[in-house]
Design a protein around this motif. Structure first.
Motif, PDB file in Angstrom:
ATOM      1  N   SER A  15      -7.662  -1.257 -12.387  1.00 48.37           N
ATOM      2  CA  SER A  15      -8.095  -2.341 -13.272  1.00 48.37           C
ATOM      3  C   SER A  15      -7.167  -2.536 -14.458  1.00 48.37           C
ATOM      4  O   SER A  15      -7.237  -3.569 -15.138  1.00 48.37           O
ATOM      5  CB  SER A  15      -9.519  -2.074 -13.777  1.00 48.37           C
ATOM      6  N   VAL A  16      -6.270  -1.598 -14.700  1.00 48.29           N
ATOM      7  CA  VAL A  16      -5.330  -1.730 -15.815  1.00 48.29           C
ATOM      8  C   VAL A  16      -4.375  -2.904 -15.605  1.00 48.29           C
ATOM      9  O   VAL A  16      -3.731  -3.359 -16.553  1.00 48.29           O
ATOM     10  CB  VAL A  16      -4.535  -0.417 -16.012  1.00 48.29           C
ATOM     11  N   ILE A  17      -4.292  -3.411 -14.375  1.00 50.00           N
ATOM     12  CA  ILE A  17      -3.397  -4.527 -14.072  1.00 50.00           C
ATOM     13  C   ILE A  17      -3.652  -5.714 -14.999  1.00 50.00           C
ATOM     14  O   ILE A  17      -2.752  -6.494 -15.287  1.00 50.00           O
ATOM     15  CB  ILE A  17      -3.572  -4.955 -12.584  1.00 50.00           C
ATOM     16  N   ASP A  18      -4.885  -5.841 -15.519  1.00 45.18           N
ATOM     17  CA  ASP A  18      -5.223  -6.960 -16.401  1.00 45.18           C
ATOM     18  C   ASP A  18      -5.018  -6.632 -17.877  1.00 45.18           C
ATOM     19  O   ASP A  18      -5.235  -7.501 -18.726  1.00 45.18           O
ATOM     20  CB  ASP A  18      -6.683  -7.369 -16.181  1.00 45.18           C
ATOM     21  N   ASP A  19      -4.619  -5.406 -18.187  1.00 49.52           N
ATOM     22  CA  ASP A  19      -4.522  -4.989 -19.586  1.00 49.52           C
ATOM     23  C   ASP A  19      -3.196  -4.302 -19.905  1.00 49.52           C
ATOM     24  O   ASP A  19      -3.133  -3.442 -20.784  1.00 49.52           O
ATOM     25  CB  ASP A  19      -5.679  -4.042 -19.926  1.00 49.52           C
ATOM     26  N   VAL A  20      -2.148  -4.666 -19.198  1.00 54.99           N
ATOM     27  CA  VAL A  20      -0.865  -4.028 -19.461  1.00 54.99           C
ATOM     28  C   VAL A  20      -0.205  -4.664 -20.684  1.00 54.99           C
ATOM     29  O   VAL A  20      -0.322  -5.863 -20.920  1.00 54.99           O
ATOM     30  CB  VAL A  20       0.074  -4.117 -18.238  1.00 54.99           C
ATOM     31  N   LEU A  36      -7.768   1.117  -1.408  1.00 56.67           N
ATOM     32  CA  LEU A  36      -8.934   1.688  -2.077  1.00 56.67           C
ATOM     33  C   LEU A  36      -9.165   3.135  -1.672  1.00 56.67           C
ATOM     34  O   LEU A  36      -9.771   3.905  -2.425  1.00 56.67           O
ATOM     35  CB  LEU A  36     -10.168   0.844  -1.766  1.00 56.67           C
ATOM     36  N   ASP A  37      -8.677   3.509  -0.494  1.00 58.17           N
ATOM     37  CA  ASP A  37      -8.813   4.892  -0.035  1.00 58.17           C
ATOM     38  C   ASP A  37      -7.814   5.836  -0.705  1.00 58.17           C
ATOM     39  O   ASP A  37      -7.940   7.064  -0.572  1.00 58.17           O
ATOM     40  CB  ASP A  37      -8.626   4.967   1.485  1.00 58.17           C
ATOM     41  N   LEU A  38      -6.835   5.288  -1.405  1.00 62.56           N
ATOM     42  CA  LEU A  38      -5.855   6.130  -2.090  1.00 62.56           C
ATOM     43  C   LEU A  38      -6.493   6.715  -3.343  1.00 62.56           C
ATOM     44  O   LEU A  38      -6.916   5.988  -4.235  1.00 62.56           O
ATOM     45  CB  LEU A  38      -4.616   5.318  -2.478  1.00 62.56           C
ATOM     46  N   GLU A  39      -6.541   8.025  -3.416  1.00 61.99           N
ATOM     47  CA  GLU A  39      -7.069   8.693  -4.604  1.00 61.99           C
ATOM     48  C   GLU A  39      -6.073   9.740  -5.070  1.00 61.99           C
ATOM     49  O   GLU A  39      -5.560  10.501  -4.251  1.00 61.99           O
ATOM     50  CB  GLU A  39      -8.426   9.349  -4.285  1.00 61.99           C
ATOM     51  N   VAL A  57       0.843  -1.194   0.000  1.00 57.87           N
ATOM     52  CA  VAL A  57       0.000   0.000   0.000  1.00 57.87           C
ATOM     53  C   VAL A  57       0.880   1.246   0.000  1.00 57.87           C
ATOM     54  O   VAL A  57       0.613   2.218  -0.719  1.00 57.87           O
ATOM     55  CB  VAL A  57      -0.955   0.014   1.210  1.00 57.87           C
ATOM     56  N   GLU A  58       1.951   1.217   0.773  1.00 62.11           N
ATOM     57  CA  GLU A  58       2.882   2.346   0.796  1.00 62.11           C
ATOM     58  C   GLU A  58       3.500   2.563  -0.579  1.00 62.11           C
ATOM     59  O   GLU A  58       3.660   3.695  -1.044  1.00 62.11           O
ATOM     60  CB  GLU A  58       3.973   2.108   1.828  1.00 62.11           C
ATOM     61  N   TRP A  59       3.850   1.488  -1.245  1.00 60.60           N
ATOM     62  CA  TRP A  59       4.434   1.557  -2.591  1.00 60.60           C
ATOM     63  C   TRP A  59       3.435   2.175  -3.567  1.00 60.60           C
ATOM     64  O   TRP A  59       3.811   2.948  -4.449  1.00 60.60           O
ATOM     65  CB  TRP A  59       4.833   0.162  -3.033  1.00 60.60           C
ATOM     66  N   GLU A  91      -7.525  -5.109  -2.874  1.00 63.76           N
ATOM     67  CA  GLU A  91      -8.820  -5.137  -2.195  1.00 63.76           C
ATOM     68  C   GLU A  91      -8.755  -4.561  -0.788  1.00 63.76           C
ATOM     69  O   GLU A  91      -9.788  -4.478  -0.106  1.00 63.76           O
ATOM     70  CB  GLU A  91      -9.331  -6.587  -2.131  1.00 63.76           C
ATOM     71  N   GLU A  92      -7.597  -4.166  -0.342  1.00 63.82           N
ATOM     72  CA  GLU A  92      -7.464  -3.639   1.012  1.00 63.82           C
ATOM     73  C   GLU A  92      -8.072  -2.231   1.094  1.00 63.82           C
ATOM     74  O   GLU A  92      -7.838  -1.399   0.213  1.00 63.82           O
ATOM     75  CB  GLU A  92      -5.994  -3.586   1.424  1.00 63.82           C
ATOM     76  N   PRO A  93      -8.832  -1.945   2.144  1.00 59.44           N
ATOM     77  CA  PRO A  93      -9.419  -0.607   2.288  1.00 59.44           C
ATOM     78  C   PRO A  93      -8.383   0.513   2.237  1.00 59.44           C
ATOM     79  O   PRO A  93      -8.648   1.580   1.670  1.00 59.44           O
ATOM     80  CB  PRO A  93     -10.093  -0.677   3.666  1.00 59.44           C
TER      81      PRO A  93
END
Length: 451
Positions: A388-393, A378-381, A357-359, A373-375
């Motif tokens: 979702s790009v992780i599946d389309d690199v 998900l709170d990082l904006e 998460v820090e990374w 999936e960690e809150p």
């Protein structure tokens, strides 16, 4: 402003190939030794020493240091020695020399797309997947394509830490005035080249300037290559076949992309002549609505209090792909790898993956899927907005001359730069790009190819 995931000054082709050839000779003879690299199994009061070499500087270097400090606090029994080395060719040369001599650190960072040319089985040792599993890390925890790219000759030589793709930054104030935001304050979906150019025109009417900025020129420029790679991958086109022995460029698809790139600057939709730092300055100064770049500049713009957000690169040519590479963990070759230090190295990798998460605060998308999936993530904006790009690199083809800080990036970046600035025609650029690819394919891998 220093970019952390791209090279500052590009080495010449001769220098890169010459350095690789020299390294190959040393690897073949095993004559390389690195002073002070031999590691005892334990140091101090029974503490096991783990050495970690990486190339993270700037913003993501700060995030990495925070992670390493947290690891040390949680594992007082481990003497972790982390070294930050110079990004790009200098890093890979030093890491290769250490592996060639069998006196390397226990763990190191590598760009995944560079793995095939880095001598797995000679300069790198494979991971013990049972050891990783003991610490809760298995293949199913990663995107299938990223995990597969770390596997060579039936052994796992790389474990992905993240992916760092090209993304679309957008100024929320300008886009709101241009009517481009939805009720949720996010950019409305953009599909296809015509919707994208319409958005750029609308943004340009607000600012009186081109709506988009992207790197088009500069010493060792690679932004034009990353732009082409993103859009060309969206067409389903490929550069090379699966074993990187033959050019497979689809001329019609490539020309469609190159003509669109030319159109962006020719019609005044994008800035024509701007280097990397210039793109950061133009977008950071609020002069344009959109920036196409790697996600690693998120900290730069956040520190400017700029009204901005980020999203995936729109699917302009069909598929939602984005050019990317992936930082990964590797085990540099050690003559006597095993025992407590090797077990501690695997445990270190597993802990780092679970604590990314820090990374992610620096923009990178964690490759360890449970983190997504960690809150706290998900709170990082806006960092979680494009996860979702992780599946389309779209990673580079598995060739020794590809990947971050590679010869291919520099050579093709220079070619496609001319399309954006107007000094090359799209067709002329395509022919030159294929000629340079042929030359690279005809150049033997200095490290002897894959294991």
């Amino acid at each position: 402003m220093r970019r952390t995931s791209l090279p500052g000054r590009a080495p010449s082709r001769r220098r890169v190939l010459g350095g690789m050839a020299a390294l190959a000779a040393l690897a073949a003879t095993g004559a390389v030794g690195t002073a002070g690299c031999a590691a005892p199994a334990a140091v101090g009061r029974g503490r096991t020493r783990v050495r970690f070499w990486h190339l993270y500087g700037g913003g993501d270097g700060v995030n990495m240091q925070t992670m390493l400090d947290a690891y040390r606090a949680a594992h007082p029994e481990i003497a972790l020695e982390a070294s930050t080395l110079q990004w790009g060719a200098p890093y890979y040369t030093k890491l290769g020399m250490a592996g060639a001599g069998g006196r390397a650190p226990e763990v190191a960072a590598l760009h995944l797309a560079r793995l095939p040319g880095f001598g797995p089985g000679r300069l790198l040792d494979p991971f013990d997947l049972d050891l990783l599993a003991e610490h809760g890390v298995t293949e199913r925890d990663f995107p299938a394509d990223l995990w597969r790219r770390g596997r060579i000759g039936g052994a796992q030589y790389a474990v992905p830490l993240d992916t760092h793709p090209m993304v679309l930054y957008y100024n929320t104030d300008i886009c709101a005035e241009a009517g481009l935001l939805g009720p949720d304050g996010r950019l409305k979906p953009i599909r296809g080249t015509e919707e994208f150019t319409a958005a750029l025109r609308a943004a340009g009417k607000v600012t009186g300037k081109p709506g988009l900025v992207v790197e088009t020129l500069g010493a060792g420029t690679i932004g034009p290559w990353r732009l082409f790679s993103t859009f060309y991958s969206q067409t389903g086109g490929t550069l090379l076949n699966e074993d990187a022995t033959r050019i497979t460029v689809d001329d019609a698809k490539a020309l469609d992309v190159l003509r669109f790139m030319r159109r962006l600057t020719e019609e005044g939709l994008a800035h024509r002549r701007v280097d990397y730092n210039g793109t950061v300055g133009v977008f950071g100064g609020g002069e344009t609505a959109f920036l196409l770049n790697g996600e690693w500049e998120v900290s730069t713009f956040a520190n400017l209090d700029l009204p901005f957000s980020m999203t995936r690169v729109p699917a302009l040519f069909g598929r939602p792909n984005a050019q990317a590479d992936s930082h990964c963990f590797v085990l540099p070759h050690q003559r006597d790898r095993g025992g407590e230090t090797n077990e501690a190295a695997h445990a270190f990798v597993a802990w780092m993956l679970k604590n990314t998460v820090e990374w992610a605060k620096g923009g990178h998308v964690p490759a360890y899927l449970p983190v997504l999936e960690e809150p706290a993530y998900l709170d990082l904006e806006p960092q979680s907005e494009y996860r979702s790009v992780i599946d389309d690199v779209a990673l580079d083809p598995p060739a020794w001359f590809a990947g971050s800080a590679s010869t291919m990036w520099i050579e093709l970046g220079a070619v496609f730069s001319g399309v954006l600035t107007g000094s090359r025609t799209p067709r002329g650029a395509l022919e030159e790009a294929k000629a340079r690819l042929r030359e690279l394919l005809d150049t033997p891998d200095p490290l002897g190819g894959q294991a």
